[in-house]
Design an enzyme around this catalytic site. Sequence first.
Site, PDB file in Angstrom:
ATOM      1  N   SER A  79      34.376  38.725  38.132  1.00  0.00           N
ATOM      2  CA  SER A  79      34.816  39.670  37.117  1.00  0.00           C
ATOM      3  C   SER A  79      35.271  40.978  37.747  1.00  0.00           C
ATOM      4  CB  SER A  79      33.686  39.956  36.124  1.00  0.00           C
ATOM      5  OG  SER A  79      32.959  41.096  36.515  1.00  0.00           O
ATOM      6  N   LYS A  80      36.191  41.610  37.054  1.00  0.00           N
ATOM      7  CA  LYS A  80      36.736  42.859  37.589  1.00  0.00           C
ATOM      8  C   LYS A  80      35.665  43.938  37.687  1.00  0.00           C
ATOM      9  CE  LYS A  80      41.518  42.125  36.502  1.00  0.00           C
ATOM     10  NZ  LYS A  80      42.495  42.002  35.468  1.00  0.00           N
ATOM     11  N   ARG A  81      34.734  43.905  36.792  1.00  0.00           N
ATOM     12  CA  ARG A  81      33.676  44.917  36.784  1.00  0.00           C
ATOM     13  C   ARG A  81      32.735  44.769  37.974  1.00  0.00           C
ATOM     14  NH1 ARG A  81      33.319  48.237  32.604  1.00  0.00           N
ATOM     15  NH2 ARG A  81      31.383  49.143  33.369  1.00  0.00           N
TER      16      ARG A  81
END
Length: 468
Positions: free
Chosen positions: A237-239
């Site tokens: 995930s980008k987070r």
Amino acid sequence: MTTRVRFAPSPTGSLHLGSARTALFNWLFARSVSGEFLIRIEDTDAERSRPELIDQVFATLDWLGLDWDNRGDEPRQSQRAELYRAAVERLLAAGAAYACDCERSAVDERNAAAGRPPGYDGHCRDRDLSVGPDTVVRFATPDTGSVDIDDVVRGRVSFDCVNLEDFVIARSDGSVTFLLANAIDDAEMGITHVMRGEDLLNSTPKALLLRRALDGGEPPIFAHLPLIVGEGRKKLSKRRDDVAVENYRDAGYLPEGMVNYLALLGWGPKDGVEVRPTAEIIEQFSLEAINPSPAGFDPKKLAHVNAEKLRALDPEELLARSEPFLAAAPWGADDFDRDVFLAMAPEVQSRVKTLAEVPDMVDFLFLPQPLMDEGSVAKAITNNELAVPLLGAAIERFGSVEWTAEALHAATLELGEAHGVKLGKAQAPIRVAVTGRTVGPPLFEALELLGRATTIDRLRRALPPAAG
RNA sequence: GCCCCCAUCGUCUAGCGGCCUAGGACACCACCCUCUCAAGGUGGCGGCACGGGUUCGAAUCCCGUUGGGGGUGCCA
């Protein structure tokens, strides 16, 4: 029929590691069977698509070395609206699709009231609404039967049509969704194999149904790639994770390092040789050898693969690849000496894992004065009672010794013996005085490159004022 | 909830019924080499999720359980 695959990014962000891996597998497969690797831009969602990101994606693919066969002529779905619209009309006319004006919340309420699971309930199927600005168009999925997919990596996967809801193929603004555009383009472009992430497996029966309804011909062969997962075994995930391929480029990873590592996620060469030239990976690659289970992204192994690639570079190549990182280094452009760098290159290569680490390894060679690391100075000089006598003796001895790494090595050894310490201890204060750190490339080779005058000057400066 | 997928060392993987007392790689530990640090070499630690079958024989085939993941949008 020639094998033809495609990579179909959606320009909603920078190229994601997972997307890069998908692109890579498509490319590897195409190249391994002398097929074609095409690119198509899936920008049907005007809200999210950022046209300026398309070039960025291309640039990253270029950097990775994944060349595509329709360069300069990549279809953009946003420019094919009329074609899709015509298909929607055909489906509508055939009764395979219908207009729907349900709000999501209304659907949810009906489902809740009836105790049904979430998902569209087919409310508008027989309402015979006309298509307008307040309606979407939904595809009427069959009520019975099943859709089977013979996936190369997963075997036969079967979906019961009862579980397939009537999905949206055209938005209220008239634009079509990915499912429809995707099905049409794969058919029209003559795509023979569709390789994509496993997260798309559930949408495959819908694409197949659409293709059938539109007389799209023989469907392609599917291969759903295992997801790349991060720390918690969850989809990258980008987070949580560093997923932008550009970040790795900027952090000093080599494209061949990325390619090689990514190729190992969900696939492995039969002969077990993991790190190898891309050409060999192409040779070894096969669809059947892709394994179905999710693969965890391991930055440590990436670094290792990258380090091996780095070591395989010849000095000139290392210099060329390091250029962007050297340009940002703290010394002036005039202070850089390429011959000195090239001479030191082999020693640098066995000590760095990324190009970003290169400048720090050689900075003392080009800076007027070395960057003195406090901890190193304290350890090897300030808190070392032998430092002053050793440095003093070195200044004396280095004044007349033959200026070669070999002679310097021998001289330092003797210096140490005279003070009752081994070479390891003897070279420490000299190293810190000259390079600023306790660790670094081999000292005597560095001294030879640095020259007598500079070396002795630095030794003097390292001496405490009182002793100097 | 429903649908789908997955299941070999911590991680990536080899294995596709007997070659497996399960092989390699990363990481980790030890030793060797050594001017520091690396690189390199040698060795070590560590795994077939569980339960039933099938079979003379199962990591490999089947079923179930458990666990994990994905999907379930007028995103793709």
